[in-house]
Scaffold this active site. Structure first.
Site, PDB file in Angstrom:
ATOM      1  CG  HIS A  35      45.691  11.072  87.205  1.00 30.69           C
ATOM      2  ND1 HIS A  35      45.645  11.198  88.571  1.00 30.69           N
ATOM      3  CD2 HIS A  35      44.903  10.015  86.893  1.00 30.69           C
ATOM      4  CE1 HIS A  35      44.855  10.256  89.065  1.00 30.69           C
ATOM      5  NE2 HIS A  35      44.391   9.535  88.067  1.00 30.69           N
ATOM      6  CG  HIS A  42      45.826   4.385  88.710  1.00 32.70           C
ATOM      7  ND1 HIS A  42      46.005   4.941  87.463  1.00 32.70           N
ATOM      8  CD2 HIS A  42      44.881   5.154  89.316  1.00 32.70           C
ATOM      9  CE1 HIS A  42      45.210   5.987  87.321  1.00 32.70           C
ATOM     10  NE2 HIS A  42      44.511   6.129  88.427  1.00 32.70           N
ATOM     11  CB  CYS A  77      35.828   8.775  91.499  1.00 32.34           C
ATOM     12  SG  CYS A  77      34.536   8.636  90.260  1.00 32.34           S
ATOM     13  CG  HIS A  79      42.942   7.013  93.146  1.00 34.19           C
ATOM     14  ND1 HIS A  79      42.685   8.371  93.053  1.00 34.19           N
ATOM     15  CD2 HIS A  79      43.042   6.558  91.872  1.00 34.19           C
ATOM     16  CE1 HIS A  79      42.639   8.712  91.782  1.00 34.19           C
ATOM     17  NE2 HIS A  79      42.845   7.640  91.046  1.00 34.19           N
ATOM     18  CD  GLU A  97      35.705  13.289  96.108  1.00 37.38           C
ATOM     19  OE1 GLU A  97      34.695  13.470  95.388  1.00 37.38           O
ATOM     20  OE2 GLU A  97      36.673  12.583  95.771  1.00 37.38           O
ATOM     21  CE1 TYR A 115      38.229   6.373  83.190  1.00 44.23           C
ATOM     22  CE2 TYR A 115      37.784   4.835  84.980  1.00 44.23           C
ATOM     23  CZ  TYR A 115      38.167   6.092  84.538  1.00 44.23           C
ATOM     24  OH  TYR A 115      38.501   7.058  85.443  1.00 44.23           O
ATOM     25  CD  GLU A 125      41.624   9.043  86.012  1.00 43.46           C
ATOM     26  OE1 GLU A 125      42.283   7.981  86.078  1.00 43.46           O
ATOM     27  OE2 GLU A 125      41.365   9.734  86.999  1.00 43.46           O
ATOM     28  CD  GLU A 127      40.741   5.537  88.222  1.00 43.77           C
ATOM     29  OE1 GLU A 127      41.281   6.407  88.917  1.00 43.77           O
ATOM     30  OE2 GLU A 127      39.515   5.265  88.294  1.00 43.77           O
ATOM     31  CD1 TRP A 172      33.655   7.784  86.313  1.00 46.04           C
ATOM     32  CD2 TRP A 172      35.162   8.932  85.125  1.00 46.04           C
ATOM     33  NE1 TRP A 172      33.835   9.003  86.936  1.00 46.04           N
ATOM     34  CE2 TRP A 172      34.764   9.725  86.233  1.00 46.04           C
ATOM     35  CE3 TRP A 172      36.106   9.439  84.235  1.00 46.04           C
ATOM     36  CZ2 TRP A 172      35.268  10.999  86.473  1.00 46.04           C
ATOM     37  CZ3 TRP A 172      36.618  10.711  84.473  1.00 46.04           C
ATOM     38  CH2 TRP A 172      36.209  11.471  85.572  1.00 46.04           C
TER      39      TRP A 172
END
Length: 199
Positions: A35, A42, A77, A79, A97, A115, A125, A127, A172
């Site tokens: 980032h 990604h 959120c 990855h 988290e 977005y 960002e 993604e 987002w």
């Protein structure tokens, strides 16, 4: 290194999957450094977590986060890693988290969501970010490195918040809530669509 010069998943344990404009996997990059002001496209995901009373969890990002620190956003959120399903990635991030085991509701409700946004510090960002729903019957135990605050709200209150104060929320989530409303993301009785019957 692979034959294409890209590093393998084993070489980058905590990685993101880089994508071309068609959504094809074109390599890996370390998550800690991907980032920047020129973040490549990604793969990510967003999850909205529902409790047994039909309320959805909002979280406030920790101030130590590289992007959008201190901003209110969806439940969590993350990855996916190469070789990991979306459901596996959701489960891993929910534990990390929020200290929770969650039940996902099947296929993404917004499978093609994408977005690009720039935060106040100039970090981008970028993604392709499928959106999933999940349920839990426990209270979160948030990781302070990830989450500084949280609130359970009704889906209607979340939609009203997005309409009233989008500037206070992650970009987002604002886009996702508009699209989720179009796909009727909550069934009758404020139950998330696709939620397992026993959840």
């Amino acid at each position: 290194m692979t034959a294409t010069g890209r590093r393998s998943a084993a070489e980058i344990e905590d990685h993101v999957i880089l994508l071309d404009d068609a959504g094809a996997d074109v390599g890996l990059a370390p998550r800690a450094t991907v980032h920047t002001r020129d973040t490549p496209l990604h793969l990510g995901f967003s999850c909205y977590l529902f409790g047994p009373d039909g309320r959805v969890l909002l979280t406030r990002r920790a101030l130590s986060k590289r992007t959008w620190p201190g901003v209110w956003t969806n439940s969590f959120c993350g990855h996916p890693r190469r070789g990991e399903t979306l459901a596996q990635a959701v489960a891993r991030h929910a534990r990390h988290e929020l200290g929770l085991d969650v039940v996902t509701g099947g296929d993404p409700v917004l499978p093609e969501f994408r977005y690009r946004a720039v935060d106040a510090g100039g970090v981008v960002e970028n993604e392709r970010c499928p959106v999933l729903l999940a349920t839990t019957d426990r209270e979160p135990e948030p990781n302070p490195d990830e989450v500084m605050d949280l609130r359970w709200v009704t889906p209607g209150d979340l939609e009203a918040l997005v309409a009233l104060a989008p500037w206070a929320l992650s970009p987002w989530m604002v886009e996702q809530v508009h699209e989720l409303r179009d796909v009727e993301w909550v069934a009758s009785g404020d139950r998330p669509r696709g939620a397992p019957l026993g959840a």
